[in-house]
Motif scaffolding. Structure first.
Motif, PDB file in Angstrom:
ATOM      1  N   ASN A   1      48.608  30.611  82.077  1.00 57.02           N
ATOM      2  CA  ASN A   1      50.064  30.705  82.036  1.00 57.02           C
ATOM      3  C   ASN A   1      50.506  31.755  81.032  1.00 57.02           C
ATOM      4  OD1 ASN A   1      49.775  29.510  79.493  1.00 57.02           O
ATOM      5  ND2 ASN A   1      50.313  27.453  80.240  1.00 57.02           N
ATOM      6  N   SER A   2      51.795  31.847  80.792  1.00 58.53           N
ATOM      7  CA  SER A   2      52.329  32.885  79.908  1.00 58.53           C
ATOM      8  C   SER A   2      51.848  32.737  78.476  1.00 58.53           C
ATOM      9  CB  SER A   2      53.856  32.868  79.942  1.00 58.53           C
ATOM     10  OG  SER A   2      54.349  31.590  79.555  1.00 58.53           O
ATOM     11  N   ALA A   3      51.420  31.522  78.112  1.00 60.39           N
ATOM     12  CA  ALA A   3      50.891  31.290  76.761  1.00 60.39           C
ATOM     13  C   ALA A   3      49.387  31.534  76.685  1.00 60.39           C
ATOM     14  CB  ALA A   3      51.213  29.866  76.305  1.00 60.39           C
ATOM     15  N   GLY A   4      48.779  31.922  77.809  1.00 62.16           N
ATOM     16  CA  GLY A   4      47.346  32.188  77.820  1.00 62.16           C
ATOM     17  C   GLY A   4      46.479  30.974  78.036  1.00 62.16           C
ATOM     18  N   GLN A   5      47.087  29.826  78.394  1.00 64.25           N
ATOM     19  CA  GLN A   5      46.325  28.599  78.594  1.00 64.25           C
ATOM     20  C   GLN A   5      45.991  28.405  80.068  1.00 64.25           C
ATOM     21  OE1 GLN A   5      49.347  26.014  76.948  1.00 64.25           O
ATOM     22  NE2 GLN A   5      48.289  25.859  74.978  1.00 64.25           N
ATOM     23  N   ILE A   6      44.789  27.908  80.333  1.00 65.68           N
ATOM     24  CA  ILE A   6      44.389  27.595  81.707  1.00 65.68           C
ATOM     25  C   ILE A   6      45.238  26.432  82.211  1.00 65.68           C
ATOM     26  CG2 ILE A   6      42.498  26.758  83.150  1.00 65.68           C
ATOM     27  CD1 ILE A   6      40.582  28.192  81.206  1.00 65.68           C
ATOM     28  N   ASP A   7      45.891  26.611  83.353  1.00 63.65           N
ATOM     29  CA  ASP A   7      46.828  25.583  83.818  1.00 63.65           C
ATOM     30  C   ASP A   7      46.524  25.068  85.231  1.00 63.65           C
ATOM     31  OD1 ASP A   7      47.541  27.745  85.373  1.00 63.65           O
ATOM     32  OD2 ASP A   7      49.601  27.892  84.623  1.00 63.65           O
ATOM     33  N   ASN A   8      45.341  25.404  85.765  1.00 65.38           N
ATOM     34  CA  ASN A   8      45.050  24.979  87.144  1.00 65.38           C
ATOM     35  C   ASN A   8      43.700  24.288  87.279  1.00 65.38           C
ATOM     36  OD1 ASN A   8      43.442  27.278  86.734  1.00 65.38           O
ATOM     37  ND2 ASN A   8      43.582  27.897  88.889  1.00 65.38           N
ATOM     38  N   ALA A   9      43.173  23.746  86.183  1.00 67.56           N
ATOM     39  CA  ALA A   9      41.837  23.135  86.227  1.00 67.56           C
ATOM     40  C   ALA A   9      41.905  21.701  86.744  1.00 67.56           C
ATOM     41  CB  ALA A   9      41.202  23.156  84.838  1.00 67.56           C
ATOM     42  N   VAL A  10      41.002  21.381  87.652  1.00 67.78           N
ATOM     43  CA  VAL A  10      40.857  20.037  88.215  1.00 67.78           C
ATOM     44  C   VAL A  10      39.409  19.609  88.003  1.00 67.78           C
ATOM     45  CG1 VAL A  10      40.812  18.676  90.349  1.00 67.78           C
ATOM     46  CG2 VAL A  10      42.675  20.314  89.938  1.00 67.78           C
ATOM     47  N   MET A  11      39.196  18.423  87.445  1.00 67.66           N
ATOM     48  CA  MET A  11      37.839  17.916  87.248  1.00 67.66           C
ATOM     49  C   MET A  11      37.611  16.744  88.190  1.00 67.66           C
ATOM     50  SD  MET A  11      35.781  16.802  83.776  1.00 67.66           S
ATOM     51  CE  MET A  11      36.897  15.465  83.326  1.00 67.66           C
ATOM     52  N   VAL A  12      36.498  16.787  88.921  1.00 65.49           N
ATOM     53  CA  VAL A  12      36.131  15.743  89.873  1.00 65.49           C
ATOM     54  C   VAL A  12      34.832  15.102  89.386  1.00 65.49           C
ATOM     55  CG1 VAL A  12      35.707  15.198  92.293  1.00 65.49           C
ATOM     56  CG2 VAL A  12      37.210  17.109  91.698  1.00 65.49           C
ATOM     57  N   LEU A  13      34.840  13.784  89.212  1.00 59.78           N
ATOM     58  CA  LEU A  13      33.746  13.066  88.561  1.00 59.78           C
ATOM     59  C   LEU A  13      33.010  12.169  89.553  1.00 59.78           C
ATOM     60  CD1 LEU A  13      35.673  12.069  85.313  1.00 59.78           C
ATOM     61  CD2 LEU A  13      33.999  13.922  85.573  1.00 59.78           C
ATOM     62  N   HIS A  14      31.708  12.303  89.581  1.00 62.12           N
ATOM     63  CA  HIS A  14      30.867  11.579  90.540  1.00 62.12           C
ATOM     64  C   HIS A  14      30.542  10.162  90.079  1.00 62.12           C
ATOM     65  CE1 HIS A  14      27.273  11.876  88.001  1.00 62.12           C
ATOM     66  NE2 HIS A  14      27.587  13.142  87.778  1.00 62.12           N
TER      67      HIS A  14
END
Length: 362
Positions: free
Chosen positions: A66-79
């Protein structure tokens, strides 16, 4: 009889695990990357420490900042127990979710599929320490996921944590331990209570089956203790069963017996006895029940009516919802197409619920 056995062998070879049944071939070769994150001086909750803990993961898509440089689209899927991140590349999950315009479109989201401690290509007893490996639990596993994300991937916030079975329980631990880390939680196939009753009993019996096999030798075996592993795998097969599905697909004694025998035999070939003991026992002190009020973010929690492991008539969902106002719960009705405990990985049964959760969360 021979054609039947050949057909069953082909089905078992593509089976994704507990309660799943046959799986068709995927229509898509998903573009994945694999990565290891090494966590230095990882301290377990019981005080043990590993100088290096390896967390392996499979990744789809790319991070967006995002505009602040932070990752904003991460999704974690846990088995789940005994699984790994790659199980979420199977068609009944991936082909329903990752494509263009689908709920977890890899052109929009950065999908992170970890192998948790004790599983897959992450650090585990069979790497060499055997029964001297630290006795990890769910809190340790969630802490490793958190460090993997923050230290290894630079992720300070997740759009979604989605978890199945053990991963479902990890989702509840995440919601209490790091209540602001994810925008939404989707736990599938678990209860937020101490793992006791029949659920602990069958796990304990599976562990006992291995440890009572003389070939186990206290974990110092030179060959896998096959009798003990068969006893454990028999229990795993039954616990993950889907009565209506299996009755429809294997309506004769010959077909049912052949499928069960073939599936268990194939499963044993991929097991390590010490790894399995650790995997089954890591739930021993799981109990988010006293603190579920800490879970504030939108949650979509789904169980299945034909799940042997999480019975349909437990009172916990109704009780928990009164304490988690941002949570919704749905019980998937049983029919001849549902997959018992394994319904959690067949996205067509709950895809609309995921879409709704993403729409009502930030």
């Amino acid at each position: 009889m021979l054609p039947l056995l050949l057909a069953l062998a082909a089905q078992a070879a593509t089976s994704p695990g507990w309660g799943a049944g046959p799986v068709p071939a995927s229509k898509v070769d998903w573009p994945t990357k694999e990565r290891d994150v090494i966590l230095k001086q990882f301290r377990f909750r019981d005080g043990e420490t590993l100088p290096e803990l390896r967390m392996h993961m499979t990744i789809l898509g790319a991070p967006h900042r995002n505009s602040a440089g932070q990752i904003d689209n991460a999704v974690m899927v846990l088995h789940g127990t005994g699984g790994d991140g790659k199980q979420f590349l199977r068609p009944q999950f991936a082909d329903e979710l990752y494509g263009a315009g689908q709920p977890l479109d890899v052109n929009r989201y950065w999908i992170i599929l970890p192998d948790n401690i004790g599983h897959g290509k992450s650090s585990k007893p069979s790497d060499g320490m055997r029964m001297h490996f630290p006795k990890y639990d769910y809190d340790d596993m969630v802490e490793a996921q958190h460090r993997m994300l923050t230290e290894g991937l630079g992720v300070s916030h997740l759009r979604l944590i989605f978890g199945t079975s053990m991963g479902c329980m990890h989702g509840f631990v995440w919601g209490e331990t790091y209540p602001d880390f994810a925008s939404a939680l989707m736990p599938m196939a678990c209860e937020p209570v101490e793992l006791a009753g029949l659920n602990r009993m069958w796990r304990q019996l599976a562990i006992d089956g291995i440890e009572k096999d003389p070939a186990w030798q206290g974990g110092n075996y030179s060959r896998q203790p096959s009798t003990g592993l068969r006893a454990a795998e028999n229990l795993l097969f039954v616990a993950g069963g889907a009565p209506l599905l299996y009755q429809a697909q294997y309506p004769t004694r010959e077909a049912a017996s052949a499928y069960a025998q073939k599936t268990v035999s194939d499963g044993i070939d991929h097991l390590d006895a010490n790894d399995l003991i650790y995997q089954l026992d890591s739930s021993r002190n799981y109990n988010p029940w006293p603190n579920v009020e800490r879970i504030k973010v939108p949650m979509m929690w789904i169980n299945s009516a034909d799940d042997f492991i999480n019975p349909r008539n437990f009172p916990y969902p109704a009780q928990a919802l009164k304490r988690m106002p941002s949570a919704r719960f749905r019980l998937i009705a049983e029919n001849a197409d549902t997959h018992g405990h394994g319904t959690h990985t067949w996205a067509r049964f709950w895809k609309a619920d995921l879409i709704e959760l993403l729409a009502r969360s930030n």
